[in-house]
Design a protein around this motif. Structure first.
Motif, short mmCIF file in Angstrom:
data_model
loop_
_atom_site.label_atom_id
_atom_site.label_comp_id
_atom_site.label_asym_id
_atom_site.label_seq_id
_atom_site.Cartn_x
_atom_site.Cartn_y
_atom_site.Cartn_z
N LEU A 179 0.83 -1.21 0.00
CA LEU A 179 0.00 0.00 0.00
C LEU A 179 0.86 1.25 0.00
CD1 LEU A 179 -2.95 -0.82 2.44
CD2 LEU A 179 -3.13 -0.13 0.05
N GLY A 180 1.89 1.26 0.87
CA GLY A 180 2.73 2.44 0.94
C GLY A 180 3.47 2.73 -0.35
N LEU A 181 3.98 1.68 -1.00
CA LEU A 181 4.77 1.88 -2.20
C LEU A 181 3.92 2.13 -3.44
CD1 LEU A 181 7.49 -0.88 -1.68
CD2 LEU A 181 7.73 1.58 -1.33
N LEU A 182 2.72 1.54 -3.49
CA LEU A 182 1.93 1.57 -4.73
C LEU A 182 0.74 2.51 -4.69
CD1 LEU A 182 1.88 -2.27 -5.53
CD2 LEU A 182 3.45 -0.53 -6.39
N ALA B 150 -0.24 9.98 2.13
CA ALA B 150 0.11 9.90 3.55
C ALA B 150 -1.14 9.71 4.40
CB ALA B 150 0.87 11.14 3.99
N ALA B 151 -2.24 10.37 4.02
CA ALA B 151 -3.48 10.24 4.77
C ALA B 151 -4.05 8.83 4.67
CB ALA B 151 -4.50 11.26 4.27
N VAL B 152 -3.97 8.23 3.47
CA VAL B 152 -4.49 6.87 3.28
C VAL B 152 -3.69 5.88 4.12
CG1 VAL B 152 -4.76 5.00 1.62
CG2 VAL B 152 -5.43 7.32 0.99
N VAL B 153 -2.36 5.97 4.04
CA VAL B 153 -1.52 5.04 4.80
C VAL B 153 -1.71 5.26 6.30
CG1 VAL B 153 0.85 4.35 5.28
CG2 VAL B 153 0.14 4.81 2.94
N HIS C 89 8.06 10.16 6.26
CA HIS C 89 6.92 10.00 5.35
C HIS C 89 6.49 8.53 5.35
CE1 HIS C 89 4.26 10.39 1.97
NE2 HIS C 89 4.58 11.66 1.81
N PRO C 90 5.29 8.23 5.83
CA PRO C 90 4.87 6.82 5.96
C PRO C 90 4.72 6.09 4.64
CG PRO C 90 3.02 8.30 6.38
CD PRO C 90 4.24 9.16 6.27
N VAL C 91 4.73 6.81 3.52
CA VAL C 91 4.62 6.17 2.22
C VAL C 91 5.99 5.79 1.68
CG1 VAL C 91 3.90 6.50 -0.18
CG2 VAL C 91 2.44 7.33 1.67
N ILE C 92 6.90 6.74 1.67
CA ILE C 92 8.20 6.53 1.03
C ILE C 92 9.12 5.68 1.89
CG2 ILE C 92 10.17 7.71 0.00
CD1 ILE C 92 7.52 8.09 -1.45
N SER C 93 8.98 5.73 3.20
CA SER C 93 9.92 5.02 4.08
C SER C 93 9.37 3.70 4.61
CB SER C 93 10.29 5.92 5.27
OG SER C 93 9.15 6.19 6.07
N VAL C 94 8.24 3.23 4.08
CA VAL C 94 7.63 2.01 4.61
C VAL C 94 8.56 0.81 4.45
CG1 VAL C 94 6.45 1.53 2.43
CG2 VAL C 94 5.54 0.60 4.56
#
Length: 464
Positions: free
Chosen positions: A83-86, A106-109, A430-435
């Motif tokens: 989810l975070g990467l895609l 970021a809000a979704v993750v 950043h919870p998306v890029i660093s997941v």
């Protein structure tokens, strides 16, 4: 005689548990892996279909994900990785207009992390999951970040932080990442699942970037949501994982996704991504080798670098062969000034820092719109204080200190690779890029906890 037999059976039981934690998916249930992949795809599809219904972009996926998290919390925590990467692909593909994709993803993750936390908490209350010492360290670091966020030592002018709650610089993403680390540590997902999800998610990002991306004036590949640097820090560690899997599983086919990811790193012109790939692969190949082989590896790498530099190349040519030289010179100049200012702020506020998100604003005053110190170690200390940096480094050290074999060895090399780009960018909160850093780190910490419990039980001779 009876006691001796019990001791042998206890040791054998936990040896099998550690072996299962450290091996591939063969013979194990793939249900969590399938559920995690399917959930990530489903949420992304729903987001695309809800293009014209902005207020529903979080509601319906959140309901779907909530049911899944309650039923399968371990698989739900795994799904945070794809989810975070895609998820950015879904927003770039399905949305248009003035929607800020960085804040939306970021809000979704963040919503997904909160939902998984609720599901894991319910299982923890029922006794299914247990906490460990590392959770205390995570809680201590989270408390420091929360204090820095709610009560910063430096109060910025009201005209600068009027929109701080929606500004991505002030969004407390590091707290979300720490929560992700804590819940993944509690559920202890299989290393092989993490590696497979990360590799194929990274390949999907690379293919998407090549198919829909553009090349800027500095000859760097990027898309609307995947900046050039972000592509590098995702694909560089993916190269490490693919090469590690090819070696561990004796399957050269893993070199095919490695080539795709490496091509994306080169096209992005990200020096951080290339350096992360080189350091991660070198670390993996040297781990467990004799002193002679380590020296041989270093001599080969050093000789290759010297030959390239001697015959017309440069350090920039090695790390970013397609990137314009003027772009590199300008970036280096800016980074030097930003890091110098950040170090001065650390010296002035060593214990509490200047406040979460304030570093960016304070640098903006002097240098114009930037993104901080371009070094997350320095940023963590400057905004939250040196104690926060120390706690973070302790967590990392506890995860990577022990030598690992098999898939856990690849996970360890992945985390070490990520430690490189953390020192050159500002994507850690950043919870998306660093997941792809936080979840593998949790896997290493979980393996350490499992090994410690096995050793303690084996020493006590208690039955399993």
């Amino acid at each position: 005689m009876r006691s001796k037999q019990v001791d042998v059976s206890v040791i054998e039981h936990f040896r099998v548990r550690i072996t299962n934690l450290n091996t591939t998916c063969a013979g194990a249930s793939r249900y969590d892996l399938v559920c995690a992949s399917a959930t990530a795809c489903l949420v992304a599809i729903v987001l695309v279909l809800l293009d014209e219904h902005r207020y529903m972009t979080l509601a319906i996926p959140a309901v779907l994900f909530a049911v899944f998290a309650i039923v399968r919390p371990r698989a739900a925590s795994l799904s945070l990785l794809p989810l975070g990467l895609l998820i950015s692909i879904a927003f770039e593909w399905g949305f248009s207009g003035d929607l800020d994709a960085s804040q939306a993803t970021a809000a979704v993750v963040t919503a997904c992390v909160a939902i998984v936390t609720a599901g894991v908490s319910m299982r923890w209350l029922s006794g299914q999951f247990r906490l460990c010492v590392d959770h205390l360290l995570i809680g201590g670091l989270g408390a420091l970040v929360m204090a820095s966020y709610l009560a910063p030592s430096v109060v910025m002018p009201s005209w600068m932080n009027a929109n701080s709650l929606v500004d991505s610089h002030h969004f407390p993403g590091l707290l979300v990442c720490l929560l992700m680390l804590a819940i993944t540590l509690a559920v202890r997902p299989k290393p092989a699942h993490i590696l497979q999800l990360f590799v194929w998610s990274s390949v999907a990002v690379a293919v998407f970037a090549f198919s829909r991306g553009l090349y800027g004036g500095n000859n760097r590949l990027y898309t609307e949501v995947y900046y050039s640097t972000w592509l590098g820090i995702i694909e560089g560690p993916a190269v490490v994982v693919c090469i590690g899997l090819a070696y561990v599983r004796r399957t050269p086919l893993w070199l095919a996704p490695a080539a795709i990811c490496l091509a994306c790193v080169i096209a992005s012109g990200s020096r951080a991504g290339m350096l992360a790939a080189v350091v991660g692969v070198t670390f993996f190949l040297m781990t467990g080798r004799t002193g002679f082989l380590r020296v041989l590896y270093m001599l080969v790498l050093g000789l290759g670098a010297v030959m390239i530099l001697r015959y017309g190349g440069s350090a920039e040519d090695l790390l970013a062969p397609l990137r314009a030289g003027s772009s590199i010179d300008s970036s280096d100049m800016h980074r030097t000034g930003l890091m110098t200012s950040s170090l001065q702020l650390i010296a002035q506020h060593p214990l509490r820092g200047v406040g979460y998100g304030n570093l960016v604003d304070m640098i903006d005053i002097s240098y114009g719109p930037r993104t901080g110190a371009h070094n997350d170690y320095i940023r963590l200390a400057a905004e939250n204080g040196l104690p926060a940096l120390v706690l973070f480094l302790v967590l990392v050290f506890r995860g990577v200190r022990s030598r690992q074999q098999g898939d856990l060895g690849v996970i360890r090399a992945l985390v070490v690779s990520c430690l490189v780009w953390i020192g050159t960018d500002v994507a850690l909160p950043h919870p998306v890029i660093s997941v792809h850093f936080w979840i593998p780190l949790a896997c290493l910490l979980a393996a350490r906890v499992e090994r410690g419990r096995a050793d303690a039980v084996a020493r006590s001779g208690a039955p399993a």
